[in-house]
Scaffold this active site. Structure first.
Site, PDB file in Angstrom:
ATOM      1  N   CYS A  10      35.967  39.444  49.883  1.00  0.00           N
ATOM      2  CA  CYS A  10      35.893  38.186  49.136  1.00  0.00           C
ATOM      3  C   CYS A  10      37.222  37.996  48.415  1.00  0.00           C
ATOM      4  O   CYS A  10      38.225  38.598  48.797  1.00  0.00           O
ATOM      5  CB  CYS A  10      34.703  38.170  48.172  1.00  0.00           C
ATOM      6  SG  CYS A  10      34.872  39.272  46.758  1.00  0.00           S
ATOM      7  N   ARG A  11      37.244  37.197  47.381  1.00  0.00           N
ATOM      8  CA  ARG A  11      38.495  36.930  46.673  1.00  0.00           C
ATOM      9  C   ARG A  11      38.929  38.137  45.842  1.00  0.00           C
ATOM     10  O   ARG A  11      40.070  38.566  45.900  1.00  0.00           O
ATOM     11  CB  ARG A  11      38.352  35.696  45.773  1.00  0.00           C
ATOM     12  CG  ARG A  11      39.657  35.262  45.113  1.00  0.00           C
ATOM     13  CD  ARG A  11      39.457  34.062  44.201  1.00  0.00           C
ATOM     14  NE  ARG A  11      38.764  34.439  42.979  1.00  0.00           N
ATOM     15  CZ  ARG A  11      39.352  34.935  41.898  1.00  0.00           C
ATOM     16  NH1 ARG A  11      40.654  35.088  41.862  1.00  0.00           N
ATOM     17  NH2 ARG A  11      38.638  35.264  40.837  1.00  0.00           N
TER      18      ARG A  11
END
Length: 98
Positions: free
Chosen positions: A63-64
């Site tokens: 993810c980020r």
């Protein structure tokens, strides 16, 4: 929860290892760049996409920042899948993106 560093992922990819990466960010986040071999499954749609996954494979969740991928890793483990969280997410990734 098992974890892997972005540099370990990049090294494995550079060595030609076939990794099963799943990017759980939203489409607008992925538009800024993703690891080329990553499958896109936003976190909120993971439960309805379990049929696309194989319990015999190990999945590296991305993810980020590593938070949502951690949630995804925990969820997949609870469903009987093998999952690993990429620590630091794309913020820590310095490999190639598409």
């Amino acid at each position: 929860m098992k974890t892997i560093t972005p540099s370990e992922v990049a090294k494995k990819l550079a060595e030609g290892q076939a990794l099963s990466l799943i990017d759980v960010r939203e489409p607008e986040e992925i538009a800024s760049g993703k690891i080329s071999t990553a499958k896109e499954i936003p976190l909120g749609t993971l439960p309805e996409n379990l049929n696309e996954l194989d319990k015999d494979k190990e999945y590296i969740m991305v993810c980020r920042s590593g938070n949502r991928s951690g949630q995804a890793t925990q969820y997949l483990e609870e469903q009987g899948f093998q999952a690993v969280n990429m620590e630091g997410g794309m913020l820590a990734w310095d490999g190639p993106i598409e």
